[in-house]
Design a protein around this motif. Structure first.
Motif, PDB file in Angstrom:
ATOM      1  N   ALA A 271      62.676  47.951  80.223  1.00  0.00           N
ATOM      2  CA  ALA A 271      62.852  46.743  80.959  1.00  0.00           C
ATOM      3  C   ALA A 271      63.044  45.436  79.754  1.00  0.00           C
ATOM      4  CB  ALA A 271      61.895  46.322  81.893  1.00  0.00           C
ATOM      5  N   LEU A 272      62.402  45.444  78.654  1.00  0.00           N
ATOM      6  CA  LEU A 272      62.436  44.264  77.732  1.00  0.00           C
ATOM      7  C   LEU A 272      63.707  44.416  77.088  1.00  0.00           C
ATOM      8  CD1 LEU A 272      58.928  45.000  76.201  1.00  0.00           C
ATOM      9  CD2 LEU A 272      59.902  42.780  77.424  1.00  0.00           C
ATOM     10  N   LEU A 273      64.441  45.722  76.738  1.00  0.00           N
ATOM     11  CA  LEU A 273      65.667  45.631  76.358  1.00  0.00           C
ATOM     12  C   LEU A 273      66.806  45.343  77.131  1.00  0.00           C
ATOM     13  CD1 LEU A 273      65.113  49.240  74.596  1.00  0.00           C
ATOM     14  CD2 LEU A 273      65.536  46.995  73.462  1.00  0.00           C
ATOM     15  N   ARG A 274      66.623  45.567  78.455  1.00  0.00           N
ATOM     16  CA  ARG A 274      67.613  45.223  79.290  1.00  0.00           C
ATOM     17  C   ARG A 274      67.499  43.618  79.851  1.00  0.00           C
ATOM     18  NH1 ARG A 274      70.166  49.320  81.805  1.00  0.00           N
ATOM     19  NH2 ARG A 274      69.514  51.382  81.753  1.00  0.00           N
ATOM     20  N   THR A 275      66.322  42.930  79.476  1.00  0.00           N
ATOM     21  CA  THR A 275      66.316  41.610  79.843  1.00  0.00           C
ATOM     22  C   THR A 275      66.023  40.773  78.762  1.00  0.00           C
ATOM     23  OG1 THR A 275      63.953  41.741  80.234  1.00  0.00           O
ATOM     24  CG2 THR A 275      65.292  42.182  82.066  1.00  0.00           C
ATOM     25  N   GLY A 276      66.493  41.247  77.609  1.00  0.00           N
ATOM     26  CA  GLY A 276      66.259  40.275  76.422  1.00  0.00           C
ATOM     27  C   GLY A 276      64.938  40.031  75.721  1.00  0.00           C
ATOM     28  N   GLY A 277      64.105  40.908  76.172  1.00  0.00           N
ATOM     29  CA  GLY A 277      62.820  40.713  75.880  1.00  0.00           C
ATOM     30  C   GLY A 277      62.550  40.875  74.162  1.00  0.00           C
ATOM     31  N   SER A 278      61.288  40.784  74.034  1.00  0.00           N
ATOM     32  CA  SER A 278      60.775  41.112  72.501  1.00  0.00           C
ATOM     33  C   SER A 278      61.073  42.394  71.943  1.00  0.00           C
ATOM     34  CB  SER A 278      59.345  40.618  72.461  1.00  0.00           C
ATOM     35  OG  SER A 278      58.952  41.096  70.981  1.00  0.00           O
ATOM     36  N   THR A 279      61.809  42.491  70.872  1.00  0.00           N
ATOM     37  CA  THR A 279      62.044  43.692  70.395  1.00  0.00           C
ATOM     38  C   THR A 279      60.759  44.340  69.482  1.00  0.00           C
ATOM     39  OG1 THR A 279      63.041  42.671  68.178  1.00  0.00           O
ATOM     40  CG2 THR A 279      64.585  43.585  70.128  1.00  0.00           C
ATOM     41  N   GLU A 280      60.022  43.507  68.904  1.00  0.00           N
ATOM     42  CA  GLU A 280      58.896  43.503  68.650  1.00  0.00           C
ATOM     43  C   GLU A 280      58.002  44.421  69.511  1.00  0.00           C
ATOM     44  OE1 GLU A 280      57.498  43.772  65.606  1.00  0.00           O
ATOM     45  OE2 GLU A 280      59.213  42.572  64.609  1.00  0.00           O
ATOM     46  N   GLN A 281      57.677  43.844  70.889  1.00  0.00           N
ATOM     47  CA  GLN A 281      56.970  44.446  71.825  1.00  0.00           C
ATOM     48  C   GLN A 281      57.497  45.880  72.003  1.00  0.00           C
ATOM     49  OE1 GLN A 281      56.402  42.059  75.049  1.00  0.00           O
ATOM     50  NE2 GLN A 281      55.161  43.624  76.473  1.00  0.00           N
ATOM     51  N   VAL A 282      58.945  46.093  72.229  1.00  0.00           N
ATOM     52  CA  VAL A 282      59.392  47.484  72.255  1.00  0.00           C
ATOM     53  C   VAL A 282      59.131  48.151  71.216  1.00  0.00           C
ATOM     54  CG1 VAL A 282      61.772  48.630  72.437  1.00  0.00           C
ATOM     55  CG2 VAL A 282      61.570  46.313  73.731  1.00  0.00           C
ATOM     56  N   ALA A 283      59.201  47.914  70.066  1.00  0.00           N
ATOM     57  CA  ALA A 283      58.862  48.783  68.936  1.00  0.00           C
ATOM     58  C   ALA A 283      57.406  49.079  68.928  1.00  0.00           C
ATOM     59  CB  ALA A 283      59.099  48.117  67.701  1.00  0.00           C
ATOM     60  N   ASN A 284      56.497  48.292  69.344  1.00  0.00           N
ATOM     61  CA  ASN A 284      55.208  48.483  69.481  1.00  0.00           C
ATOM     62  C   ASN A 284      54.715  49.600  70.497  1.00  0.00           C
ATOM     63  OD1 ASN A 284      54.203  46.655  67.424  1.00  0.00           O
ATOM     64  ND2 ASN A 284      53.801  44.990  68.640  1.00  0.00           N
ATOM     65  N   LEU A 285      55.384  49.438  71.753  1.00  0.00           N
ATOM     66  CA  LEU A 285      55.181  50.436  72.876  1.00  0.00           C
ATOM     67  C   LEU A 285      55.585  51.934  72.494  1.00  0.00           C
ATOM     68  CD1 LEU A 285      56.556  48.128  75.881  1.00  0.00           C
ATOM     69  CD2 LEU A 285      54.381  48.965  75.399  1.00  0.00           C
ATOM     70  N   ILE A 286      56.914  51.708  71.669  1.00  0.00           N
ATOM     71  CA  ILE A 286      57.427  53.055  71.096  1.00  0.00           C
ATOM     72  C   ILE A 286      56.601  53.807  70.044  1.00  0.00           C
ATOM     73  CG2 ILE A 286      59.250  54.091  69.687  1.00  0.00           C
ATOM     74  CD1 ILE A 286      61.207  51.976  71.082  1.00  0.00           C
ATOM     75  N   ASN A 287      55.800  52.888  69.235  1.00  0.00           N
ATOM     76  CA  ASN A 287      54.796  53.548  68.140  1.00  0.00           C
ATOM     77  C   ASN A 287      53.708  54.074  68.555  1.00  0.00           C
ATOM     78  OD1 ASN A 287      56.902  52.777  66.261  1.00  0.00           O
ATOM     79  ND2 ASN A 287      56.133  50.657  65.645  1.00  0.00           N
ATOM     80  N   LYS A 288      53.324  53.758  70.016  1.00  0.00           N
ATOM     81  CA  LYS A 288      51.734  54.240  70.438  1.00  0.00           C
ATOM     82  C   LYS A 288      51.921  55.539  70.461  1.00  0.00           C
ATOM     83  CE  LYS A 288      50.732  50.761  73.967  1.00  0.00           C
ATOM     84  NZ  LYS A 288      50.458  50.425  75.404  1.00  0.00           N
ATOM     85  N   THR A 289      53.119  56.376  70.775  1.00  0.00           N
ATOM     86  CA  THR A 289      53.239  57.863  70.470  1.00  0.00           C
ATOM     87  C   THR A 289      54.105  58.341  69.510  1.00  0.00           C
ATOM     88  OG1 THR A 289      54.926  57.808  72.030  1.00  0.00           O
ATOM     89  CG2 THR A 289      52.706  58.297  73.010  1.00  0.00           C
ATOM     90  N   ARG A 290      54.875  57.465  69.050  1.00  0.00           N
ATOM     91  CA  ARG A 290      55.851  58.081  67.877  1.00  0.00           C
ATOM     92  C   ARG A 290      55.150  58.186  66.732  1.00  0.00           C
ATOM     93  NH1 ARG A 290      61.260  57.376  65.683  1.00  0.00           N
ATOM     94  NH2 ARG A 290      61.293  56.548  63.642  1.00  0.00           N
TER      95      ARG A 290
END
Length: 549
Positions: A417-436
């Motif tokens: 949703a953040l990537l599609r709506t121009g949201g924070s890429t830092e937040q995207v990375a943080n979400l991905i990193n939880k399991t990555r």
């Protein structure tokens, strides 16, 4: 898209369909004929205990409608290339082999259960929810003394109505995800008088969400608790607040996974998705099976955990993590020449060592042989690994935790949703990193990584885009959780193998009973067959427009 024209079905003027048999009490017997063993609804559900038992069973009805093998759980995993199995059971060989063929919608096809059973089982469950809700409404219409009968017997009517409405919505939601069209049947319909109309999946989805939001409104306005000992949700305690959160997360899933194409996925109301997720679950939703799989049975936590006889992890899911060129070489070969290769990867969920590809990862087990499948059925079904994250369930004789909606699923929806709506890429990375980082032991994604596009291929590499890393985390972390999840994701993102049906027709048995023409979807170049090219990982030197054939 891919709709069949709606058809008005007047039940009073036709032979009752298999669906109507389920929706009318006691197996389509003529209710005008006196039959002491077949009372009408008013008599059958006049006792509070009977109604409570119906409502209690609606979670089981929902689960049965998709999560069992005979209802297609394993089948939908194989057509998404999540797991690989060329056994004929449940249509896996027919529909996961390449080139893809159209679904055989004949009522005599011996693998018809993978669509027929979800259809009839979900409507059976919907009928149970409707009967219970109608009984409660009749009691309430008779006045306070009659409606208080539930309270006197120790039952909270707000809990009963919320639970029934929630599962009424979930089962309509399941139908909207699988089929191109379906009936909408709530407790207000009178099957003896009202017409049933096949509605396109978009309308069924909208009604499913409406029903779920009705349940949410009831739960929000009241306070109740389903205890773990009650076992309505198989070993879990669910209070009214948790039910609200669970409903919000299910709505987010249905909104997103209902898309049949990248265009429909992009058109999802992503702002609403964000609101739902922020008000959704805060821990994995994982019922607990403890009856040896008699009822509390999760096909995906059982057969696909057995790599020696039933299943392997499909290379199209774990192969993109290979860093040796083996996957690129595998893809470049004709289907008949694709054989097992060892995966070298930094993702410790797949391979446990940087130096030895035969060391098990945390989630996948090295097999190192061709697998249990006959080579004549296609060596491209072979794989070096099987999934093992839920082997405790398999080894425990179908007892144990059965994750059905994990937090990573919600996190990756939020990231999308953040990537599609121009949201924070830092937040995207943080979400991905939880399991990555936490489970994969990979280098962290960063907000300065390329954003990429939804068409990017799945990849774990440091140089990959956020979209590619998101796809990888979602694919690995939601592996074999909810039935159909990988399939719904692939179709909405354009990643299904060309010719795979993007949804399924009303089952042939139902069409035949109603005198409607048969139809189907799928096959390379066929109506409703996935038209979008699979995107291989260009970082491995593969043509980014290659079509999976």
């Amino acid at each position: 898209m891919f709709n069949t024209p709606n058809k008005m079905l007047h039940m009073k003027q036709t032979v009752l369909s298999g669906l109507a048999c389920l929706l009318l009490l006691a197996g389509c017997q003529d209710l005008a004929v006196e039959n002491p063993n077949n009372p009408d609804r008013t008599v059958a559900f006049s006792q509070p205990g009977d109604v409570v038992n119906l409502i209690k069973g609606t979670f089981q009805d929902y689960w049965l409608g998709i999560q069992n093998c005979g209802n297609g759980a394993f089948f939908y995993s194989t057509i998404a290339d999540e797991t690989s199995s060329s056994w004929a059971n449940w249509g896996m060989r027919d529909m996961s082999s390449e080139p893809r063929i159209a679904w055989d919608n004949s009522p005599t096809y011996n693998r018809r259960g993978s669509t027929q059973e979800p259809w009839f089982d979900n409507y059976r469950g919907i009928s149970n929810a409707n009967d219970a809700l109608q009984a409660i409404a009749r009691a309430e219409a008779e006045g306070s003394e009659a409606s208080n009968i539930y309270t006197r017997e120790g039952y909270d009517t707000s809990l009963l109505k919320a639970f029934a409405k929630m599962h009424q919505g979930l089962m309509h939601g399941t139908l909207s995800l699988i089929f191109d069209q379906a009936f909408i049947v709530d407790e207000n319909i009178n099957l003896a008088e009202d017409a049933l109309v096949l509605q396109p999946y978009q309308e069924v989805q909208a009604e499913a969400i409406r029903m779920l939001d009705e349940a949410k409104a009831i739960a929000s306005a009241n306070s109740f608790v389903i205890t773990a000992d009650d076992d309505w949700v198989w070993g879990l305690e669910v209070d009214s607040d948790q039910m609200v959160r669970l409903i919000n997360s299910f709505v987010a899933r249905i909104m997103i996974q209902g898309a049949r194409s990248p265009e429909e996925r992009a058109a999802v109301n992503w702002q609403e998705v964000v609101l739902r997720i922020n008000s959704g679950i805060t821990e994995d939703f994982a019922p607990i099976g403890d009856d040896d799989g008699v009822t509390e049975w999760d096909c995906l936590k059982f057969y696909p955990q057995n790599g020696t006889s039933w299943s392997r992890a499909d290379y199209r899911t774990i192969g993109p993590a290979d860093e040796s060129g083996g996957y690129a070489d595998w893809l470049s070969k004709p289907l008949g020449e694709r054989l097992v290769f060892d995966i070298h990867t930094a993702d410790r969920r797949i391979v446990g060592s940087a130096d030895d590809p035969t060391v098990d990862g945390t989630d996948f087990e090295y097999q190192g042989n061709n697998g249990p499948f006959p080579p004549a059925r296609g060596t491209y079904h072979y794989s070096s690994h099987n999934h093992k994250r839920y082997q405790y369930y398999y080894n425990g004789d179908a007892n144990g935790i059965m994750p059905h909606m994990v937090m990573t699923e919600m996190d990756m929806y939020m990231a999308e949703a953040l990537l599609r709506t121009g949201g924070s890429t830092e937040q995207v990375a943080n979400l991905i990193n939880k399991t990555r980082v936490g489970r994969g032991e990979l280098n962290p994604a960063t907000g300065s990584d390329s954003k990429g596009a939804s068409s990017d291929a799945q990849s774990h590499l440091d140089s990959a885009s956020l979209w590619a890393k998101l796809k990888h985390e979602r694919r690995i972390e939601t592996f074999l959780t909810a039935a159909g999840l990988a399939y719904y994701d692939d179709r909405g993102l354009g990643d299904l193998v060309t010719g795979t049906p993007v949804h399924f027709p009303v089952p042939g048995r139902e069409l035949e009973t109603l005198g409607l023409p048969n139809y189907t979807f799928g096959g390379v170049g066929g109506d409703g067959g996935a038209p979008t090219a699979y995107r291989d990982d260009d970082e491995h030197g593969i043509d980014n427009t290659r079509i999976r054939r």
